[in-house]
Each structure stands twice: as structure tokens, then as C-alpha cells.
Design a protein around this motif. Structure first.
Motif, mmCIF file in Angstrom:
data_model
loop_
_atom_site.group_PDB
_atom_site.id
_atom_site.type_symbol
_atom_site.label_atom_id
_atom_site.label_comp_id
_atom_site.label_asym_id
_atom_site.label_seq_id
_atom_site.Cartn_x
_atom_site.Cartn_y
_atom_site.Cartn_z
ATOM 1 N N LEU A 278 -128.006 -11.941 -80.648
ATOM 2 C CA LEU A 278 -129.228 -11.363 -81.220
ATOM 3 C C LEU A 278 -129.187 -9.829 -81.211
ATOM 4 O O LEU A 278 -129.485 -9.189 -82.222
ATOM 5 C CB LEU A 278 -130.438 -11.868 -80.414
ATOM 6 C CG LEU A 278 -131.796 -11.265 -80.758
ATOM 7 C CD1 LEU A 278 -132.168 -11.537 -82.215
ATOM 8 C CD2 LEU A 278 -132.889 -11.821 -79.832
ATOM 9 N N CYS A 282 -127.185 -9.823 -84.817
ATOM 10 C CA CYS A 282 -128.243 -10.344 -85.705
ATOM 11 C C CYS A 282 -129.323 -9.309 -86.006
ATOM 12 O O CYS A 282 -129.703 -9.136 -87.170
ATOM 13 C CB CYS A 282 -128.861 -11.597 -85.090
ATOM 14 S SG CYS A 282 -127.638 -12.882 -84.788
ATOM 15 N N ALA A 286 -130.135 -7.797 -89.612
ATOM 16 C CA ALA A 286 -131.438 -8.252 -90.132
ATOM 17 C C ALA A 286 -132.246 -7.060 -90.639
ATOM 18 O O ALA A 286 -132.893 -7.126 -91.690
ATOM 19 C CB ALA A 286 -132.216 -8.985 -89.035
ATOM 20 N N ALA A 296 -133.580 -12.369 -93.036
ATOM 21 C CA ALA A 296 -132.775 -12.832 -91.903
ATOM 22 C C ALA A 296 -133.659 -13.666 -91.000
ATOM 23 O O ALA A 296 -134.682 -13.174 -90.511
ATOM 24 C CB ALA A 296 -132.221 -11.637 -91.137
ATOM 25 N N THR A 298 -133.818 -17.455 -88.226
ATOM 26 C CA THR A 298 -133.065 -18.450 -87.454
ATOM 27 C C THR A 298 -132.968 -19.755 -88.257
ATOM 28 O O THR A 298 -132.494 -20.757 -87.761
ATOM 29 C CB THR A 298 -133.788 -18.782 -86.145
ATOM 30 O OG1 THR A 298 -135.068 -19.350 -86.506
ATOM 31 C CG2 THR A 298 -134.009 -17.567 -85.272
ATOM 32 N N ILE A 303 -135.913 -13.123 -87.615
ATOM 33 C CA ILE A 303 -135.084 -12.615 -86.516
ATOM 34 C C ILE A 303 -135.743 -11.415 -85.831
ATOM 35 O O ILE A 303 -135.808 -11.345 -84.607
ATOM 36 C CB ILE A 303 -133.683 -12.194 -87.054
ATOM 37 C CG1 ILE A 303 -132.895 -13.420 -87.530
ATOM 38 C CG2 ILE A 303 -132.903 -11.396 -86.007
ATOM 39 C CD1 ILE A 303 -132.405 -14.356 -86.460
ATOM 40 N N TYR A 317 -128.347 -18.170 -87.155
ATOM 41 C CA TYR A 317 -128.497 -17.017 -88.059
ATOM 42 C C TYR A 317 -128.338 -17.416 -89.518
ATOM 43 O O TYR A 317 -127.317 -17.999 -89.911
ATOM 44 C CB TYR A 317 -127.431 -15.992 -87.683
ATOM 45 C CG TYR A 317 -127.742 -14.562 -88.105
ATOM 46 C CD1 TYR A 317 -129.021 -14.037 -88.024
ATOM 47 C CD2 TYR A 317 -126.725 -13.723 -88.554
ATOM 48 C CE1 TYR A 317 -129.285 -12.723 -88.373
ATOM 49 C CE2 TYR A 317 -126.980 -12.401 -88.901
ATOM 50 C CZ TYR A 317 -128.267 -11.911 -88.811
ATOM 51 O OH TYR A 317 -128.542 -10.615 -89.157
ATOM 52 N N VAL A 319 -128.743 -15.281 -93.002
ATOM 53 C CA VAL A 319 -129.019 -13.934 -93.491
ATOM 54 C C VAL A 319 -128.455 -13.760 -94.897
ATOM 55 O O VAL A 319 -127.403 -14.309 -95.220
ATOM 56 C CB VAL A 319 -128.415 -12.874 -92.523
ATOM 57 C CG1 VAL A 319 -126.899 -12.944 -92.474
ATOM 58 C CG2 VAL A 319 -128.860 -11.459 -92.877
#
Ligand code: AHM
Ligand code: MG
Length: 334
Positions: A278, A282, A286, A296, A298, A303, A317, A319
Motif C-alpha cells: 500500500l 499502491c 493511485a 485505483a 482494491t 485506495i 490492486y 488501477v
């Protein structure tokens, strides 16, 4: 001929957007640019060092024994941040714990940086694109004290800036400070990052999906259904999409940013929380995705709104292009 804008020119032109930062953010971005040039140089020499110089027992220029490239990158970025004086601490994918810089000079810094020094590490030895991903936050703890875990565990919505450097067929730095996404290409002859992709926008949809399909049998039904939709004639293009999976998130993301597409790393039995981190992967991507008009999630929630509970927290993820992520989510939630 149009004027060439270097990253340095551009950052200083945009500094007025951040009156509170009085140049600090600009200096952090300059540190990132400097460290990334060093890493880019080392990435370009990786094959030489491992297979020619290494085989002949030749040490690198500093006379040190060769280190793994991801650790070289980690050290280059940490040193750049520590010396800059605006960053009081960092957290990186390569280190188990976060690092609070000990010097009084660094402790006056107002920012923390979270980063993945070399993403796509399984591609390092096979000469495929890899990258650095970074995220900058304002510290929560008081200036003049050591950085704390709380400084690191902020939701992605609190990012001041984020970006990546892609060591591909050329080296590119792409970043956002919340006012659009801008891309710069490194001119190897002058060593300058030059503005090549101003105000990048991710197409609303695309014809490429990126996922490790070796895992498809263990995915949840909604995701199987989405991949089947991508592969069918019964989708919005009435023809199968192309599957493109580089296995370096940065490179897959960059392609989708330019051409439109979706990248998926779901929760699977082998990685029940997903594989990607994360904080280091991520959240920064994001922020870029949303700034470029993409999404983006989950698969179920945004996110950037997740409150992190641990430094190395992993998360499923999805995205990329807005309409593609929305379609995948609608099938997952059915
Ligand atoms: P890394 O940071 O250790 O390189 O791991 C992240 C990488 C992503 O860049 C990539 O998309 C993914 O892991 C590949 O995983 P897999 O080999 O399971 O498909
Ligand atoms: Mg990574």
C-alpha cells in the motif's frame, strides 16, 4: 523550435503553487532526480558489471564489491534524502523498519518519503524495464524531533507529491503534486530531465489488461468473469483486448497511463492480501492515476482512503483507465 523545459526549470516555475513549502518540496524533487540519475547509470551498466566486469573480478568505480542493484538504489535515495535536510525520515520496501534520520539538521525537515527503490526486481537480471516509486507526506510529529511511525502511516489522500522513475528504453520521471501529472525524459547527453509529457491524461478506456494470468484459476468468480469479458467479443470494443504483463508494476502502469488499460493484482490464496504494498507502490500510483483521470481501488474501495495499519501492508490492486476499473468493480461486487 519550441523551448526546452528542464525538470529544474519546471519545478521552480511551479513552486508558486506551494507557498507553504518555500522551496522544500522543490528540493526534495531535485534530490529524487539526482538519485534517480545515479540509479539509471547503474541500471544501464548492470549487465556489464555482472557478466563482464564482474566475471573478470573488476570492482565498481568506488572499488567496492558489487551490491545487489535494489540495495544500491535504496542507499542512493536514502543518502539523497538525508543530505537534503528537508526530509526527517523515510520508509522503504527494502527496510524492515522506517528510518528516522538522527542529525539535528534532518530532524528539522518537515517531510517524510516512502518509496520502493527498485520495483520489478525479478526483471533486473533479464534486462526488462524496472522503476523507482515514491510518495511524499508532511510529517505529523513536531519539527526538531525524530520522525515517528505515525508520520509514515498516513492515508494516501495526505500525499503532497508522488511519482516514479522508469528505467526503460529511456529513463523517465513522472510526478504529481496534485496539479496534474507531468513526465520528463532523461537526455543522456546532457544529464537533464526534459519535459516531454506535460499534463498527462489516462484514456478513459483502453484495450489492454495486465494481470499475472497464471493465477487466474485461484481468483474469485467476479475477477474470472472480468478477464473473460476482456477476452471476449462481447465487450465495449467487440473484440478481445490484448493481454500485456511486463511484471514490473511501474512499466505496466506507465503503458496504461499513455495508452489506456488496467493493471490488476488481486488477493489470491498464495497472497491473501494481494502482493503489492500500500505505502510504497499502491498509494503513489493511485495518486498519479487519479490526477490523470484514472482510478485505483482494491476492487471494492478507493485506495487513497485506506488508513494504513503497518509499514509493509499489502492490498489487492486494480488501477488504470476509469471505465475499465469501474467495470471490473461492478463484476466483483455482483
Ligand atoms: P517487487 O517490488 O518485489 O518487484 O514486487 C512487485 C512486483 C510488481 O512490479 C509486479 O507487477 C509484480 O510484483 C509481479 O508479481 P508476480 O511475479 O507475482 O506476477
Ligand atoms: Mg515493488
Amino acid at each position: 523550435m519550441s523551448k526546452l523545459t528542464t525538470l529544474v526549470d519546471f519545478i521552480y516555475e511551479k513552486q508558486a503553487d506551494f507557498p507553504f513549502a518555500t522551496g522544500e518540496l522543490s528540493r526534495i524533487l531535485s534530490s529524487i532526480s539526482l538519485a534517480s540519475k545515479m540509479v539509471s547509470r547503474d541500471v544501464r551498466q548492470a549487465g556489464l558489471v555482472d557478466h563482464i566486469l564482474g566475471a573478470q573480478g573488476v570492482d565498481n568505480i568506488q572499488g567496492e564489491a558489487q551490491q545487489k542493484l535494489d540495495l544500491v538504489a535504496d542507499t542512493a535515495f536514502i543518502n539523497a534524502f538525508e543530505q537534503g535536510g528537508d526530509v526527517c525520515g523515510i520508509a522503504s520496501e527494502e527496510n524492515d523498519d522506517f528510518l528516522a534520520f538522527p542529525s539535528a539538521h534532518a530532524q528539522k525537515g518537515k517531510y517524510v518519503v516512502l518509496f520502493d527503490p527498485l520495483d520489478g526486481s525479478s526483471n533486473i537480471d533479464v534486462n526488462v524495464s524496472i522503476g523507482t516509486i515514491f510518495s511524499i507526506y508532511r510529517r505529523i510529529s513536531s519539527e526538531g524531533t525524530p520522525a515517528t511511525l505515525e508520520d509514515m502511516l498516513q492515508a494516501g489522500t495526505e500525499q503532497i507529491a508522488a511519482g516514479y522513475v522508469l528505467y526503460g528504453s529511456s529513463t523517465m520521471l513522472v510526478y504529481t503534486t496534485g496539479k496534474g501529472v507531468h513526465g520528463f525524459t532523461l537526455d543522456p547527453s546532457t544529464g537533464e530531465f526534459c519535459l516531454s509529457h506535460p499534463d498527462m491524461k489516462m484514456p478513459e478506456r483502453g484495450r489492454m489488461y495486465a494481470m499475472n494470468e497464471g493465477n487466474i484459476n485461484t481468483c474469485e468468480p467476479g475477477l474470472k468473469e472480468y478477464i473473460a469479458y476482456c477476452q471476449s467479443n462481447d465487450n465495449d470494443y467487440n473484440a478481445p483486448y490484448s493481454g500485456r504483463y511486463i511484471g514490473s508494476l511501474v512499466a505496466d502502469f506507465h503503458r496504461n497511463l499513455i495508452k489506456g488499460g488496467i493493471y490488476i493484482y488481486p488477493a489470491i490464496p498464495a497472497s491473501p492480501e494481494g502482493r503489492l504494498r500500500l505505502l510504497y507502490e499502491c498509494n503513489p500510483l493511485a495518486f498519479l492515476a487519479e490526477q490523470a483521470g484514472g482510478l485505483a481501488t482494491t476492487g471494492r474501495k478507493r485506495i487513497l482512503e485506506i488508513k494504513p495499519s503497518a509499514l509493509h501492508q499489502r492490498i489487492p490492486y486494480f488501477v488504470g483507465s476509469k471505465l475499465m476499473v469501474e467495470k471490473a468493480m461492478s463484476l466483483l461486487q455482483k
